[in-house]
Design a protein around this motif. Structure first.
Motif, PDB file in Angstrom:
ATOM      1  N   MET A   1       0.839  -1.215   0.000  1.00 40.26           N
ATOM      2  CA  MET A   1       0.000   0.000   0.000  1.00 40.26           C
ATOM      3  C   MET A   1       0.876   1.267   0.000  1.00 40.26           C
ATOM      4  O   MET A   1       0.569   2.252  -0.664  1.00 40.26           O
ATOM      5  N   LYS A   2       1.997   1.225   0.728  1.00 43.32           N
ATOM      6  CA  LYS A   2       2.879   2.382   0.780  1.00 43.32           C
ATOM      7  C   LYS A   2       3.422   2.705  -0.603  1.00 43.32           C
ATOM      8  O   LYS A   2       3.505   3.881  -0.990  1.00 43.32           O
ATOM      9  N   ALA A   3       3.763   1.660  -1.369  1.00 37.52           N
ATOM     10  CA  ALA A   3       4.289   1.880  -2.716  1.00 37.52           C
ATOM     11  C   ALA A   3       3.242   2.546  -3.602  1.00 37.52           C
ATOM     12  O   ALA A   3       3.556   3.444  -4.384  1.00 37.52           O
ATOM     13  N   ILE A   4       1.996   2.122  -3.471  1.00 32.89           N
ATOM     14  CA  ILE A   4       0.913   2.689  -4.280  1.00 32.89           C
ATOM     15  C   ILE A   4       0.754   4.177  -3.977  1.00 32.89           C
ATOM     16  O   ILE A   4       0.603   5.000  -4.886  1.00 32.89           O
ATOM     17  N   ILE A   5       0.816   4.530  -2.695  1.00 30.57           N
ATOM     18  CA  ILE A   5       0.672   5.933  -2.289  1.00 30.57           C
ATOM     19  C   ILE A   5       1.826   6.772  -2.838  1.00 30.57           C
ATOM     20  O   ILE A   5       1.620   7.881  -3.342  1.00 30.57           O
ATOM     21  N   LEU A   6       3.041   6.236  -2.761  1.00 24.66           N
ATOM     22  CA  LEU A   6       4.190   6.974  -3.276  1.00 24.66           C
ATOM     23  C   LEU A   6       4.093   7.182  -4.793  1.00 24.66           C
ATOM     24  O   LEU A   6       4.423   8.260  -5.306  1.00 24.66           O
ATOM     25  N   VAL A   7       3.632   6.162  -5.511  1.00 24.44           N
ATOM     26  CA  VAL A   7       3.429   6.310  -6.952  1.00 24.44           C
ATOM     27  C   VAL A   7       2.381   7.388  -7.226  1.00 24.44           C
ATOM     28  O   VAL A   7       2.541   8.232  -8.117  1.00 24.44           O
TER      29      VAL A   7
END
Length: 377
Positions: A1-7
């Protein structure tokens, strides 16, 4: 989920920068560099031409290399190309600098797609790609407002420089994504080729035809349409506001994408039909309100096109091969993106600025009808 937010954060920042400068580049070429419509089309073509070739290699790179570094390199190159564009004194110079921006986009966009795909389950992929699209569209929606404010006080060149400064902020989330961007597998794939593209086109002809139509019309809206509006005596500030309306239409459609995606080809038919109507309005009328209506319809359709085609293309594809698979379709998209502005620029000079939009309306109506008939047969 953190990766999705950063993208999503990275996409929002880059989207703001694109929204600030993209609608103005064709006007800059026409007003500042003295370009005719054919040359405006060439500048647009130069921007999109790398997308015909770069995904061949970028797709394979994304399966083998850290996607965070590839994303960061795309952001950095895009920022640099904007700074150079602010110094352009001729159409050929603008073409070179926009070509650099095209290479940058060919690094940035697929890297975002693959980061989302490899950090999410297939069941949630449409949801997260819709979030990514919402972030991009939200940024692209806010960008024209910032651009309008800049143009109240500064010229086109300062606008490009401030867009580059805005773009620089996206390097922060890009580098934070390095820890989430390691290759999923080390399988050695064969290089993507035109034969691969041909195979994909013949295996899903309806999706491929829609993708080409979407790519061509979307490329024209960004690369030539603002110059067309300028010839209709629409001011720079109003053009930025019209692209703000375009962004609102795209953003307002996104909450419905999850439900639309289950309808697959029916949703794509609706998107093609909406684009065709928008193009017909663009041909028939040239007021601020008619351009607003056309851009709203096309904005709705673009929000449908991308997530639905993305879902169809990536369905049942192993995670370690998604980069190569998307590379094929990004190449197909690049072909349409490249051909559209060039064809419209030439036909605008030959037959008059409104003529290409009538052609797009007819082609869109025919394509939507053909898909409906094929689905029923």
């Amino acid at each position: 989920m953190k990766a999705i937010i950063l993208v999503a954060v990275c996409a929002a920042i880059v989207g703001v920068s694109y929204g600030m400068h993209s609608p103005i580049v064709p006007i800059f070429a026409k007003e500042e560099l003295g370009a005719d419509f054919s040359q405006v089309g060439l500048v647009g073509m130069a921007n999109y031409l790398p997308y015909m070739f770069a995904p061949f290699f970028v797709g394979m790179m994304l399966d083998r290399r850290n996607k965070g570094y590839i994303l960061a390199s795309g952001v950095g190159l895009s920022m640099f190309s904007l700074l150079l564009l602010s110094t352009a004194q001729s159409v050929p110079e603008a073409m070179v600098f926009r070509g650099m921006a095209g290479v940058a986009h060919a690094l940035f966009w697929p890297a975002c797609e693959v980061l989302i795909s490899t950090n999410s389950s297939p069941e949630k992929r449409v949801k997260w790609i819709a979030l990514f699209t919402a972030a991009w569209v939200g940024g692209f929606m806010a960008g024209p407002l910032a651009g309008r404010l800049v143009l109240d006080f500064f010229d086109y060149r300062v606008l490009f420089q401030l867009s580059a400064a805005t773009m620089a902020a996206a390097l922060v989330p890009a580098f934070l994504l390095v820890r989430h961007g390691r290759p999923v597998g080390m399988e050695k794939h064969r290089g993507t080729s035109l034969a691969n593209v041909k195979h994909e086109v013949t295996s899903m002809p309806a999706v491929s035809a829609v993708l080409l139509y979407y790519a061509i019309t979307f490329g024209v809206i960004l690369a030539v349409y603002p110059a067309y509006m300028k010839t209709a005596a629409i001011t720079d500030q109003d053009i930025e506001l019209l692209f703000f309306a375009f962004g609102i239409a795209r953003f307002a459609t996104l909450p419905f994408v999850q439900r639309l995606a289950v309808h697959g080809r029916s949703a794509l038919v609706a998107a093609v039909a909406l684009t065709a109507v928008g193009m017909l309005i663009s041909f028939a009328f040239t007021s601020v309100w008619s351009f607003a209506a056309a851009l709203v319809l096309i904005g709705i359709s673009t929000s449908i096109f991308y997530p639905v085609t993305f879902n169809i293309v990536t369905r049942n594809v192993p995670l370690d091969k998604i980069g190569s698979k998307l590379g094929i379709y990004e190449t197909l998209f690049g072909m349409g993106w490249t051909a559209g502005p060039l064809a419209v620029g030439l036909s605008s000079d030959a037959f008059g600025p409104p003529s290409p939009y009538l052609a797009f309306a007819v082609i869109g109506a025919a394509l939507a009808g053909a898909i409906v008939i094929r689905k029923k047969s």
